[in-house]
Design a protein around this motif. Structure first.
Motif: not given
Lengths: 381, 217, 102, 172
Positions: B61-65, B82-89
């Motif tokens: 989920v791309a949590c970067d830990i 996503d399209a609007q720029g909202k970060p996805l998991k």
């Protein structure tokens, strides 16, 4: 089957006489054994290296080269190509001419000696009437050329290796030459063919008492003459890097290697000829017997290599001068006695004398174990 | 007698030589490319990412830990948007530089979502040293079955945990749904007695990717 | 086969080369080498005569064998002397060894 | 067939040439190690001449004793006596030219003498086998044979004493 190669030889000569002018035909007739030896020598050398590596591997519970070719059969070719492509480095201060000359000079006697070996019934290149002596003379010259190789590479290690190998080869050359004398006394001629003819059927010299001792000495000295374990002090990897051929690489090193393995073959061939009755044998064709005996001796030499640690320098010298030499002298006298005493108990007397000498020599050479020393003031009690 | 030691030594090597031909346990060398030695289960080489069905949605989920924890800092993650720029998991790019990775296994331990595991693959010779050894996400992703195949015990344990968490979530979801239904009726009964002006809002499902019912192997 | 005097020419030239070397060499070992060459020339002569003219051909070859053995003995002693000279005077060039008692 | 005899004759003269070349190199080369090597070449050439003269036993003994024995002594001495970085001064001393002329005159005299004397060449050329040599060594030449043995032992002891490194004396 027995005279297979002789028939091939005759066929080629007949063909040559039919086609070529007669003087050319004679040259061709002379050249056949030369070509045969020129092919047989290097090929045996290549496959001896492979057999040795396979055998030593099996002794050490591992496989041996089996990657190149079916069972590693092409490994010698791969080694050859590798040696050819390796860069040939000549040390800057080395004596250029001698450095180049030494490997060539070492291979010449190794090849010349093939001419005197009787490969089978009337299958001998040159029937010299001083066959065995010619062989011994040729093996004597390798000492000098090994030393030129050592001196020419201008390197302390190789000089040390060269000095050691010269000392070893000289001290083992005397028992080597003298242990053949009993056979010559009994046969009466130097020629290898005569020696083999004097051992018909299964009456090989090795079954006579002096023959057994002679075989033992001759074989040990042969191993030492070829610088193989346990007498490989000159090339002792551990302390002397690679002995006299340290500064050689590429094809020159391959020549040293080739000379060593050809010497292994020719020396065991001579031991087989002189003591094990050359190509004499009950059923099999003559040349099969010859190759069988020679290869068993070679395998025994390789077996030595897989078993024994290296002898120290003084043990090496002591063994030659204090044990083998005396045994050879006694062996010559015993052979003469055996030859003169026509009565059947000559075997017994010969065996008795030899056993006594061996026991006496062992007593002389027993390393004296110092008695336990008592240090009067060391103990506090 | 004299020289017996010599013969004994020769006898030993002869025994070795002969037995190496018919005794199997003497020859222990494994001829590598043809015959291989099965790796131990806990053997860890470079990490790889797991996906359940489709390679498009990995567990990560791309949590970067793991990128933060990685001692030689060889993992770089860019979160997907996503399209609007909202970060996805979901990671847009997930690079592990195999030439730097020292296969210590820290990323596997710290990953809360069991998305990254250490692989058994070790024949990874490449021609280029920089770009070829920098593994991008498409080369890292491997199916769950691969993980089950190479590390059965760990895989089963992790699957069991996932299933338990899932069941717990499902149970929680059902309980929540039941509670919501009960509250709805209660509200309806109240409404029927006293019309309530506040519109009921059904508690929305937690935005949870619908995890397929993982069948326990 | 080749006539006798060709071999005698060969052995006499060999002898003269050895003689030239022995008298003109500055290095002691060089002199020893030249002496060896002279001895070999004598051997060749002996063998040639044994083959062509000798009444009892064996004698000449036995002489040759005695020459070879004694040449070996002489070379051994000579080289031992050279070693002792080198050890005492640190030089093996004949023109530097010109004092009898020092 | 005469081609073959011609070739064998040429072969003999080639052997003569090689041996003489080796001898000249042994005498004139500046580097003493190369001189020793060319002496080995000369010795092998002389052994080849013995083989050509059908004296095989002598040829083999020559190789065995000379090349296998004396050459090692010579090379050992050369090795023990050359100091690293030794100044290689010209090989021949001042009396080189008169000696050269003297040797050439001697050679001329030899050649003239050989050419003139009527050698009593036997009809069939004698071939001596090793057996004959062995027999005569222990029959007609028994005394010189034993004498050589005594001489060799004396020389063995003498060389050891001469070449023994005398650290012992210096310390005492």
């Amino acid at each position: 089957m027995d005279q297979l190669f002789v028939h091939i030889d005759q066929a080629i000569i007949h063909w040559a006489q039919a086609v070529l002018p007669d003087w050319m035909a004679v040259i061709v007739a002379m050249k056949i054994p030369i070509v045969a030896i020129a092919i047989f020598g290097p090929v045996t050398m290549m496959y001896l290296t492979l057999i040795e590596r396979k055998l030593l591997a099996r002794i050490q519970n591992r496989f041996g080269p089996n990657r190149v070719g079916k069972f590693g059969l092409l490994q010698p070719l791969a080694d050859g190509v590798k040696m050819l492509t390796k860069e040939d480095i000549v040390p800057e201060k080395a004596d250029k001419i001698a450095h180049l000359l030494a490997p060539i000079l070492i291979v010449i006697p190794a090849l010349l000696v093939f001419a005197v070996l009787p490969f089978g019934r009337n299958m001998i290149a040159v029937d010299l009437n001083i066959g065995v002596l010619f062989f011994l003379a040729m093996s004597g010259t390798t000492t000098l050329f090994i030393f030129t190789a050592a001196w020419a590479s201008h390197n302390k290690f190789s000089l040390l290796g060269g000095m050691r190998s010269v000392a070893q080869m000289i001290s083992y050359e005397i028992p080597f030459v003298l242990s053949v004398v009993p056979v010559l006394v009994v046969v009466g001629s130097f020629s290898t063919v005569a020696i083999v003819e004097a051992q018909p059927g299964l009456h090989w010299f090795v079954f006579t008492p002096w023959g057994a001792v002679g075989f033992f000495i001759f074989f040990i000295c042969a191993v030492a003459e070829v610088n193989r374990t346990p007498f490989d002090l000159p090339e002792a990897e551990s302390e002397l890097v690679a002995g006299f051929h340290t500064e050689y690489s590429g094809m020159k090193f391959a020549l040293f290697y080739m000379a060593e393995f050809m010497n292994v073959f020719t020396v065991s061939a001579l031991v087989a000829t002189v003591f094990l009755g050359g190509w004499q044998g009950p059923i099999l064709p003559s040349w099969v017997w010859f190759l069988l005996k020679t290869y068993t001796l070679i395998l025994i030499m390789m077996w030595f290599r897989g078993t024994f640690p290296r002898l120290r320098a003084d043990q090496l010298m002591g063994f030659a001068w204090k044990f083998l030499l005396e045994l050879t002298f006694v062996n010559i006298i015993v052979a003469a006695i055996w030859y003169e005493m026509r009565s059947p108990l000559n075997h017994l007397t010969a065996a008795a004398i030899l056993i006594v000498t061996i026991i006496v020599l062992f007593q002389f050479n027993k390393t004296e174990i110092p008695k336990k020393r008592i240090y009067k003031y060391a103990y506090a009690d | 007698m004299f020289g017996i030691g010599v013969l004994k030594g020769m006898a030993v090597t002869f025994k070795n030589f002969v037995e190496s031909y018919y005794k199997k346990e003497r020859l222990t060398t494994i001829e590598y490319p043809e015959k291989r030695l099965a790796e131990k289960e806990r053997f860890r080489n470079f990490p790889f990412l797991i996906f359940d069905e489709k390679p498009e949605d990995p567990r990560c989920v791309a949590c970067d830990i793991c990128a933060k924890e990685c001692p030689p800092q060889c993992i770089t993650i860019v979160r997907a948007q996503d399209a609007q720029g909202k970060p996805l998991k979901k990671p847009a790019t997930f690079d592990i530089d195999y030439s730097i990775c020292m296969n210590c296994g820290v990323c596997e331990e710290v990953c809360p979502f069991d998305a990254i595991f250490m692989d058994h693959e070790f024949e990874l010779a490449e021609y280029g040293r920089f770009e070829d050894l920098n593994y991008t996400i498409d080369r890292l992703l491997k199916p769950k079955e691969h993980f089950m195949k190479i590390r059965p015990t760990d895989a089963t344990r992790i699957e069991a945990e996932l299933k338990k968490k899932e069941n717990a979530k499902k149970a929680a979801a059902e309980k929540a749904a039941a509670a919501a239904k009960a509250k709805a009726e209660a509200a309806k009964t109240q409404a029927s007695q006293v019309p309530d002006t506040k519109p009921e809002t059904k508690p929305n499902e937690p935005a949870q990717p619908a995890d397929p019912p993982a069948e326990a192997k | 086969m080749i006539p006798l005097h060709h071999i005698l020419f060969f052995s006499s030239t060999l002898f003269c080369i050895g003689l030239f070397g022995a008298l003109s060499r500055r290095h002691v070992v060089g002199i020893l080498i030249s002496v060896e060459i002279m001895l070999n020339a004598a051997n060749v002569n002996l063998v040639a005569f044994s083959r062509w003219t000798g009444l009892i051909p064996v004698n000449a070859q036995v002489f040759a064998i005695f020459i070879i053995t004694l040449a070996a003995a002489a070379a051994a002693v000579a080289l031992a002397i050279v070693l002792t000279i080198y050890r005492n005077r640190k030089t093996i060039y004949t023109n530097e060894i010109d004092l009898l008692k020092w | 067939m005469e081609v073959l005899t011609a070739i064998s004759k040429v072969g003999i003269y080639v052997i003569f040439g090689v041996t003489l070349l080796g001898a000249m190199m042994a005498v004139t080369l500046r580097n003493i190690f190369h001189a020793a090597l060319s002496l080995a070449l000369t010795l092998i050439g002389v052994a080849a001449v013995f083989f050509v003269l059908r004296a095989e036993f002598l040829g083999a003994v020559q190789i065995l004793l000379y090349v296998g024995g004396i050459m090692i002594l010579v090379i050992f001495t050369v090795m023990l006596t050359t100091r690293i970085g030794d100044r290689t001064i010209p090989t021949s001393n001042h009396q080189q030219w008169p000696v050269l002329i003297g040797a050439l005159l001697l050679l001329l005299y030899f050649v003239r003498m050989i050419g003139k004397t009527p050698w009593s060449i036997k009809s069939e050329l004698a071939v001596v086998s090793a057996v004959q040599i062995g027999k005569s060594l222990v029959s007609t030449f028994i005394f010189p044979f034993e004498l050589t043995a005594v001489i060799l032992v004396a020389i063995l002891i003498g060389t050891v004493i001469l070449a023994k490194s005398d650290e012992g004396e210096e310390k005492s």
